[in-house]
Design a protein around this motif. Structure first.
Motif, PDB file in Angstrom:
ATOM      1  N   VAL A  79       0.817  -1.208   0.000  1.00  0.00           N
ATOM      2  CA  VAL A  79       0.000   0.000   0.000  1.00  0.00           C
ATOM      3  C   VAL A  79       0.854   1.263   0.000  1.00  0.00           C
ATOM      4  N   ASN A  80       2.125   1.162   0.397  1.00  0.00           N
ATOM      5  CA  ASN A  80       3.007   2.328   0.431  1.00  0.00           C
ATOM      6  C   ASN A  80       3.568   2.691  -0.948  1.00  0.00           C
ATOM      7  N   ARG A  81       3.494   1.781  -1.880  1.00  0.00           N
ATOM      8  CA  ARG A  81       3.774   1.990  -3.301  1.00  0.00           C
ATOM      9  C   ARG A  81       5.238   2.271  -3.658  1.00  0.00           C
ATOM     10  N   LEU A  82       5.936   3.125  -2.936  1.00  0.00           N
ATOM     11  CA  LEU A  82       7.255   3.587  -3.354  1.00  0.00           C
ATOM     12  C   LEU A  82       8.323   2.507  -3.161  1.00  0.00           C
ATOM     13  N   LEU A  83       9.126   2.284  -4.187  1.00  0.00           N
ATOM     14  CA  LEU A  83      10.283   1.392  -4.143  1.00  0.00           C
ATOM     15  C   LEU A  83      11.266   1.841  -5.210  1.00  0.00           C
ATOM     16  N   ASP A 114      12.226   7.820   0.297  1.00  0.00           N
ATOM     17  CA  ASP A 114      12.640   7.677  -1.096  1.00  0.00           C
ATOM     18  C   ASP A 114      13.595   8.813  -1.417  1.00  0.00           C
ATOM     19  N   THR A 115      14.877   8.511  -1.533  1.00  0.00           N
ATOM     20  CA  THR A 115      15.874   9.547  -1.781  1.00  0.00           C
ATOM     21  C   THR A 115      15.817  10.078  -3.212  1.00  0.00           C
ATOM     22  N   ALA A 116      15.170   9.354  -4.116  1.00  0.00           N
ATOM     23  CA  ALA A 116      15.069   9.809  -5.501  1.00  0.00           C
ATOM     24  C   ALA A 116      14.067  10.949  -5.650  1.00  0.00           C
TER      25      ALA A 116
END
Length: 465
Positions: free
Chosen positions: A153-157, A175-177
């Motif tokens: 559910v957090n989506r970011l990778l 997310d450092t990007a």
């Protein structure tokens, strides 16, 4: 008339038998769903809350900035970049380059390597988001897949998991990007989330087919038993049959009348939601960008004297920098700095076609800056661009130009299911009463359903004893 009464007389005992039998089969599942539904508003209020939700970058002067190609050459970096970003950090302009899967930080004025730049920036973001500048850092770990602690559910990778040496076991995912917060998790959230996911979503059953089958069976059974109970009550009332005065039975019957329709809407919308997720559209796999450094020779001094950030993007195998300067978004060619007209729209269309190749006419391009309607908070990413197509499914593709990610794909079937889940399962139709009132009312009915099934199972066991 006599034949009708005879059929009713025979039907009532049969309904009574099957009402009890089905209830015993699906009862534990429905009770679990009811109690976890009751606990959800409580759990959401026990979870940690970030101190900040936005990170604002410093403005950086564009004078004396090295081109990406020159900075990489000075640092001795070869190969191709899958990501390039220009930003200010710790009072100096920096490049964040991703080469062969590794994030490398360089001083954008000297080309000097910044040791541990990626990990230190992750810690910097984590401290910002939870407002903790004092606690020691226990560990910093790169997370490339979802797990029980950092769920889908957090989506970011990928994200960095920053573990703080605190009594509450705080870990912050960043997310450092894109400088974004993935989520914050402490021991309380980990325990309550594990409880909810196991009891409500049955993640303890690892076999997807088995889990889907069992959940579907119990959802159908739960809705069916509620309808059978209502029919049984109506037929007994219509036939003028007397009611047994067992106090538990009277309470079970009264609760059933009060919550049966809600039990049907909960189970039906849950079943619809469960199955709709099994028929997701086919998404094309987009290969990562691979930009040779000699193609990244943009002279920053030819742009605005002050920049906020710049991200390398790929449009039809050509490279541009997506540049924020003085509040204005520009797309500049990565080699010569030429301005791309309507860059955001061109980029969004290229992304949408890469992920969802369609031949249908494009009817609208919309900028989405807030979660609302069919693009809800569950999608996580903002701002995004929505592209609406004229086809039988009224397809809308949501893309995030900043990261080049696909944010959501919405068809008519998704809209219907989303409305069903929002209204019948999450009770957003009473949002006007306020979050607390909505959660309280839905929790009351969830508890009523669970208690109704508990009473039913107790009555059946007593009858067998």
């Amino acid at each position: 008339m006599k034949a009708h009464r005879a059929r009713t007389k025979n039907l009532i005992p049969m309904l009574l038998r099957w009402h009890a039998r089905i209830g015993m089969v699906v009862g534990l599942a429905i009770i679990g769903w009811g109690l976890s539904g009751l606990s959800h508003p409580i759990i959401s209020r026990l979870q940690p809350v970030a101190d900040a939700f936005v990170y604002t970058l410093d403005v950086l002067p564009s004078a004396d900035l090295l081109a990406v190609a020159e900075a990489a050459d000075r640092a001795g970096i070869t190969g191709a970049a899958s990501a390039v970003r220009l930003l200010a950090w710790q009072g100096r302009p920096c490049y964040r380059l991703v080469v062969a899967g590794d994030a490398i930080w360089l001083d954008a004025r000297s080309g000097e390597l910044i040791p541990r730049g990626e990990q230190d920036y992750a810690v910097h973001l984590a401290r910002h988001y939870i407002g903790d500048q004092q606690s020691a850092i226990q560990s910093v770990e790169l997370q490339t897949a979802f797990d029980d602690d950092y769920v889908y559910v957090n989506r970011l990778l990928p994200v960095w998991r920053v573990n703080f040496a605190r009594d509450d076991g705080m870990r912050v995912y960043v997310d450092t990007a894109s400088d974004r917060l993935g989520t914050v998790v402490n021991n309380t959230k980990a325990i309550t989330s594990t409880f909810f996911r196991n009891v409500h979503s049955w993640v303890f059953i690892k076999n997807t087919t088995l889990r889907l089958s069992l959940m579907s069976l119990c959802l159908v059974g739960g809705g069916l038993i509620s309808l059978v109970g209502l029919l049984q009550y109506y037929l007994q009332w219509r036939a003028g049959r007397g009611w047994r005065q067992n106090p538990l039975l009277r309470l079970h019957r009264g609760l059933g009348l009060a919550v049966a329709i809600t039990a049907v809407t909960f189970t039906a919308s849950g079943l619809y939601h469960l199955w709709q997720k099994q028929f997701l559209p086919s998404i094309a796999e987009v290969p990562p960008m691979a930009a040779a450094f000699n193609k990244l020779s943009l002279d920053w001094s030819n742009l605005s004297p002050y920049l906020v950030q710049a991200d390398l993007i790929n449009i039809d195998d050509d490279y541009y920098f997506r540049v924020w300067a003085r509040g204005e978004l520009q797309y500049r060619h990565a080699a010569n700095g030429e301005l791309l007209a309507d860059g955001e729209a061109v980029h969004a269309q290229a992304l949408a076609q890469a992920y969802m190749p369609v031949d249908s006419p494009l009817v609208a391009i919309r900028s989405v800056t807030a979660f609302a309607g069919e693009y809800g908070f569950v999608n996580k990413r903002l701002p995004v661009i929505a592209l609406d197509y004229d086809n039988a499914e009224h397809l809308s593709v949501y893309v995030e130009p900043r990261s080049g990610a696909l944010a959501a794909v919405v068809r008519d079937s998704d809209r219907v299911e989303g409305l069903s889940f929002s209204v019948l399962h999450k009770w957003h139709f009473i949002d006007g009463l306020g979050r607390t009132a909505r959660d309280g009312i839905s929790a009351f009915f969830a508890a009523g359903i669970a208690f109704m099934f508990i009473l039913g199972m107790v009555l059946y066991i007593r009858r067998l004893a």
